[in-house]
Design a protein around this motif. Structure first.
Motif, PDB file in Angstrom:
ATOM      1  N   TRP A 127      31.559  18.739  30.344  1.00 25.06           N
ATOM      2  CA  TRP A 127      32.134  19.270  29.107  1.00 25.06           C
ATOM      3  C   TRP A 127      33.054  20.455  29.407  1.00 25.06           C
ATOM      4  N   VAL A 128      32.637  21.327  30.322  1.00 27.88           N
ATOM      5  CA  VAL A 128      33.450  22.497  30.688  1.00 27.88           C
ATOM      6  C   VAL A 128      34.801  22.060  31.231  1.00 27.88           C
ATOM      7  N   PHE A 129      34.807  21.120  32.163  1.00 28.55           N
ATOM      8  CA  PHE A 129      36.071  20.657  32.752  1.00 28.55           C
ATOM      9  C   PHE A 129      36.923  19.922  31.719  1.00 28.55           C
ATOM     10  N   ASN A 130      36.273  19.102  30.901  1.00 35.20           N
ATOM     11  CA  ASN A 130      37.019  18.402  29.847  1.00 35.20           C
ATOM     12  C   ASN A 130      37.673  19.385  28.884  1.00 35.20           C
ATOM     13  N   ARG A 187      37.028  33.691  42.077  1.00 34.52           N
ATOM     14  CA  ARG A 187      35.790  32.910  42.209  1.00 34.52           C
ATOM     15  C   ARG A 187      35.654  31.966  41.017  1.00 34.52           C
ATOM     16  N   ALA A 188      36.776  31.507  40.518  1.00 31.65           N
ATOM     17  CA  ALA A 188      36.800  30.736  39.267  1.00 31.65           C
ATOM     18  C   ALA A 188      35.930  29.485  39.336  1.00 31.65           C
ATOM     19  N   GLU A 189      35.931  28.803  40.472  1.00 30.87           N
ATOM     20  CA  GLU A 189      35.185  27.546  40.544  1.00 30.87           C
ATOM     21  C   GLU A 189      33.686  27.792  40.355  1.00 30.87           C
ATOM     22  N   ALA A 190      33.209  28.936  40.832  1.00 30.01           N
ATOM     23  CA  ALA A 190      31.786  29.257  40.632  1.00 30.01           C
ATOM     24  C   ALA A 190      31.509  29.614  39.171  1.00 30.01           C
ATOM     25  N   THR A 191      32.509  30.154  38.478  1.00 30.72           N
ATOM     26  CA  THR A 191      32.291  30.517  37.075  1.00 30.72           C
ATOM     27  C   THR A 191      32.110  29.280  36.198  1.00 30.72           C
ATOM     28  N   PHE A 192      32.630  28.141  36.638  1.00 35.64           N
ATOM     29  CA  PHE A 192      32.407  26.913  35.862  1.00 35.64           C
ATOM     30  C   PHE A 192      30.925  26.549  35.876  1.00 35.64           C
ATOM     31  N   LEU A 193      30.264  26.758  37.008  1.00 35.88           N
ATOM     32  CA  LEU A 193      28.827  26.490  37.104  1.00 35.88           C
ATOM     33  C   LEU A 193      28.054  27.476  36.226  1.00 35.88           C
ATOM     34  N   ASP A 200      19.341  31.031  36.068  1.00 37.92           N
ATOM     35  CA  ASP A 200      20.308  30.489  37.024  1.00 37.92           C
ATOM     36  C   ASP A 200      21.654  31.203  36.902  1.00 37.92           C
ATOM     37  N   ALA A 201      22.057  31.478  35.645  1.00 40.14           N
ATOM     38  CA  ALA A 201      23.332  32.171  35.427  1.00 40.14           C
ATOM     39  C   ALA A 201      23.266  33.597  35.969  1.00 40.14           C
ATOM     40  N   ARG A 214      23.628  41.371  30.351  1.00 41.25           N
ATOM     41  CA  ARG A 214      24.654  41.304  31.395  1.00 41.25           C
ATOM     42  C   ARG A 214      25.410  39.975  31.364  1.00 41.25           C
ATOM     43  N   ILE A 215      24.715  38.912  30.997  1.00 44.02           N
ATOM     44  CA  ILE A 215      25.368  37.603  30.911  1.00 44.02           C
ATOM     45  C   ILE A 215      26.556  37.675  29.963  1.00 44.02           C
ATOM     46  N   GLY A 216      26.368  38.320  28.808  1.00 42.76           N
ATOM     47  CA  GLY A 216      27.453  38.416  27.834  1.00 42.76           C
ATOM     48  C   GLY A 216      28.648  39.177  28.370  1.00 42.76           C
ATOM     49  N   TYR A 217      28.397  40.259  29.109  1.00 39.13           N
ATOM     50  CA  TYR A 217      29.505  41.039  29.669  1.00 39.13           C
ATOM     51  C   TYR A 217      30.265  40.219  30.716  1.00 39.13           C
ATOM     52  N   PHE A 218      29.536  39.437  31.497  1.00 43.27           N
ATOM     53  CA  PHE A 218      30.206  38.552  32.467  1.00 43.27           C
ATOM     54  C   PHE A 218      30.998  37.471  31.751  1.00 43.27           C
ATOM     55  N   GLU A 219      30.439  36.927  30.688  1.00 42.91           N
ATOM     56  CA  GLU A 219      31.154  35.889  29.934  1.00 42.91           C
ATOM     57  C   GLU A 219      32.510  36.385  29.453  1.00 42.91           C
ATOM     58  N   GLU A 220      32.539  37.609  28.928  1.00 49.73           N
ATOM     59  CA  GLU A 220      33.788  38.157  28.403  1.00 49.73           C
ATOM     60  C   GLU A 220      34.824  38.288  29.513  1.00 49.73           C
ATOM     61  N   LEU A 221      34.411  38.779  30.678  1.00 48.47           N
ATOM     62  CA  LEU A 221      35.328  38.894  31.806  1.00 48.47           C
ATOM     63  C   LEU A 221      35.759  37.521  32.317  1.00 48.47           C
ATOM     64  N   ILE A 222      34.817  36.579  32.332  1.00 46.00           N
ATOM     65  CA  ILE A 222      35.136  35.222  32.789  1.00 46.00           C
ATOM     66  C   ILE A 222      36.144  34.555  31.856  1.00 46.00           C
ATOM     67  N   SER A 223      36.076  34.869  30.567  1.00 44.81           N
ATOM     68  CA  SER A 223      37.043  34.314  29.625  1.00 44.81           C
ATOM     69  C   SER A 223      38.462  34.688  30.040  1.00 44.81           C
ATOM     70  N   PHE A 224      38.670  35.960  30.363  1.00 49.92           N
ATOM     71  CA  PHE A 224      39.994  36.409  30.800  1.00 49.92           C
ATOM     72  C   PHE A 224      40.332  35.881  32.190  1.00 49.92           C
ATOM     73  N   ALA A 225      39.312  35.808  33.062  1.00 48.14           N
ATOM     74  CA  ALA A 225      39.544  35.298  34.416  1.00 48.14           C
ATOM     75  C   ALA A 225      39.986  33.833  34.374  1.00 48.14           C
ATOM     76  N   THR A 226      39.401  33.064  33.465  1.00 49.74           N
ATOM     77  CA  THR A 226      39.794  31.658  33.308  1.00 49.74           C
ATOM     78  C   THR A 226      41.226  31.557  32.804  1.00 49.74           C
TER      79      THR A 226
END
Length: 602
Positions: free
Chosen positions: A96-99, A179-185, A287-288, A369-381
């Motif tokens: 779903w993430v890749f799609n 490290r974008a590919e790891a952020t998909f996981l 896991d996250a 902490r997960i939420g703070y990483f999510e916000e940064l990952i949004s911009f990183a993506t």
């Protein structure tokens, strides 16, 4: 011209294909195990028939042993199947993430939240610049599945910043992009997370659980809970061997266990409430979080997200295992057996109490902490998907300059980029031009890229230098029937807000698109002229888009403070063509008469 976005699209399509293959293999293996489980059931039935039909003690013992074998194998098969089903769910989430990434590059809506609930027409710029809601900047960027992730993204798109904070965030976003590919996981582990459930768990861990497990501090209760399984097994074996009154003692012990469980049922239910069925969710979160703990992060912004050096993921895994055991009470028959013979609910409560005393606060912080990483990952993506976008450079001195600046919500193949710069001193830049020529889009292009820059994100440009401005916009002004506000009154309210902000904020930057549309042409000109001169007096940099050519004459009156720019049209074989490129000077070509003629009014 090469299109890096399409290169990413091909990469995502390949990832989709790979995940689909993984899913097909897992489904096949799960189906085979289901058939094997059915076969074990048939074997078990056969062995049971053999036991019932057998005569003699030796035969009974043999069939009893054989009867236990399919059960043991069945337990192992179920465990294996559960593991495969967890893997299947993960790969389906990753698919779903890749799609979703491929869909976004193809211009389809984002499957994540679009931030509609953050919309605010009274905000200084959010509504005019399409920051929240459908087809917005938030909808383009968001990859968050937690409340904190959603709120943090909204905060950084809607609030002022500082040069130091923006620079720190740039480094953090760039580090995660690499490290974008790891952020998909990471995102796949959070896919489908229930926002309300995880917030309930955090609240319980932070505010309730420690008081709720207080009853497990009872010394006698703790000793008995630890001892009772051995006692019940001993009584059961004694009953099998010696029979008679030992079965009565075994029954009395089971009854006593049932009464003890009932006596503490209120406390047990309070402890369990909020955790029911959350073991998988907690395991995925663990896991996250484990991924965030495995890296030696370099950026200061990310390092500050870790308030403890302990592995919070291990503590969450431990909590998940306790909840898995506690969930056995959801099966009524299993609930009775486990509590009558092993005081199962009380054992789980004791374990949860021991866990809570050492881990609950850190786990609550780890979940945040997960939420703070999510916000940064949004911009990183966003940066990963658009490798030709750049991180802007900031200056303490008054500055704004951009080369090949484009609107991030317009696809690259349709987008027309412009270069633009301010003088070293504030000016009011009047932009005239035809309808549909690109004036409004240009203003939004400047504004929305500033919003990205201040969030620490990459911008849609080849180069960009700017200082920190307080953005104020006047674009989409409309009436409000509920509040009995006419368009003109709404415009006046907006102008009042802008003037108040400009007088208080020395770093204000104003974007205005066609001021005072709700009044007559004379009042519109007089009001616009007075407003521009007020901004000149306050030394406020402004982009002022208008159809009123008379306003361009202000450059002659204020040659140091007013500049003229325009967007025009070209007529080719009586057809209008737009190049959407900003040019210096006032506009000399307009298209309203042509458009009216085309519908029979000229």
């Amino acid at each position: 011209m090469l299109n890096p976005d399409l290169d990413r699209l091909k990469q995502y399509e390949n990832s989709v294909s790979q995940q689909q293959k993984h899913i097909d293999v897992l489904k096949k293996n799960i189906d085979q195990l289901s058939i094997f489980r059915l076969a074990l059931l048939l074997v078990e039935i056969g062995f049971f028939v053999g036991l019932v039909s057998s005569t003699g003690n030796a035969a009974n013992v043999l069939w009893s042993v054989m009867l236990a074998l399919p059960i043991a194998v069945f337990v192992l098969v179920v465990k294996k199947q559960n593991k495969l089903e967890k893997q299947l769910k993960f790969h389906q989430s990753l698919l779903w993430v890749f799609n979703n990434e491929a869909n976004l590059i193809n211009g389809k809506p984002n499957g994540y939240d679009d931030g509609t609930h953050f919309e605010d027409e009274n905000h200084a710029y959010a509504s005019d610049l399409d920051i929240f809601g459908r087809s917005s900047l938030y909808a383009l960027i968001n990859r968050g599945a937690t409340k904190i992730g959603l709120d943090e993204l909204a905060k950084h798109l809607a609030a002022p910043t500082s040069i130091d904070l923006a620079a720190e965030r740039q480094m953090a976003i760039a580090e995660l992009r690499d490290r974008a590919e790891a952020t998909f996981l990471f995102r796949a582990n959070l896919r489908g997370a229930e926002l309300n459930r995880i917030e309930e768990i955090k609240g319980k861990l932070s505010n309730q659980l420690l008081a709720q497990v207080k009853f497990t501090d009872n010394t006698f209760l703790r000793i008995y809970v630890q001892f009772v399984p051995y006692l019940m097994v001993l009584l059961f074996l004694a009953g099998l061997i010696f029979g008679g009154s030992l079965w009565s003692i075994f029954g009395l012990a089971a009854f006593a266990n049932a009464m003890l469980t009932y006596f503490y049922s209120k406390q047990i239910n309070a402890v369990y409430f909020g955790f029911s069925g959350s073991s998988t969710l907690l395991s995925n979160y663990a896991d996250a979080i484990a991924w965030t703990e495995q890296h030696d992060w370099q950026s200061k912004y990310i390092k500050q997200l870790f308030q403890s050096k302990d592995k919070v993921s291990h503590q969450i895994k431990a909590l998940s295992k306790i909840i898995i055991a506690f969930d056995a009470r959801l099966n009524f028959l299993l609930y009775a057996v486990l509590n009558f013979f092993f005081l199962w609910d009380l054992r789980c409560s004791v374990k949860l109490g021991d866990w809570c005393k050492t881990a609950s606060n850190e786990v609550a912080q780890g979940l945040d902490r997960i939420g703070y990483f999510e916000e940064l990952i949004s911009f990183a993506t966003l940066s990963y998907n658009h490798p030709n976008w750049i991180f802007p450079k900031f200056s303490n001195d008054f500055q704004f300059s951009a080369e090949a600046l484009g609107h991030p919500l317009i696809a690259q193949q349709k987008r027309v980029d412009n270069s633009f710069f301010l003088k070293t001193e504030p000016t009011v830049d009047i932009i005239t031009g035809s309808n549909m020529a690109g004036k409004s889009t240009f203003l939004r292009t400047v504004g929305i890229n500033m919003v990205l820059a201040y969030a620490g994100a990459p911008v849609c440009a080849a180069q960009m230098h700017l200082s920190i401005f307080r953005l104020l916009t006047y674009m989409r002004i409309k009436d409000n029937l509920i509040e009995s506000t006419s368009t003109f009154k709404a415009e006046l309210n907006r102008l009042k807000m802008i003037l108040a902000e400009v007088e208080q904020q020395p770093n204000a930057f104003v974007l205005i698109d066609e001021m005072l549309r709700g009044t007559n042409s004379k009042d519109k000109f007089d009001g616009s002229k007075a407003f521009i001169e007020k901004l000149i007096a306050l030394k406020t940099p402004t982009l002022f888009a208008t159809h009123d050519l008379q306003l361009s004459e202000l450059e002659q009156v204020h040659p140091q403070s007013v500049r003229n720019f325009h967007f025009d049209i070209q007529l080719v074989a009586n057809e209008m063509e737009f190049d959407y490129l900003i040019k210096q000077g006032p506009c000399t070509k307009f298209n309203a008469a042509i458009l009216l003629k085309q519908i029979g009014l000229g």
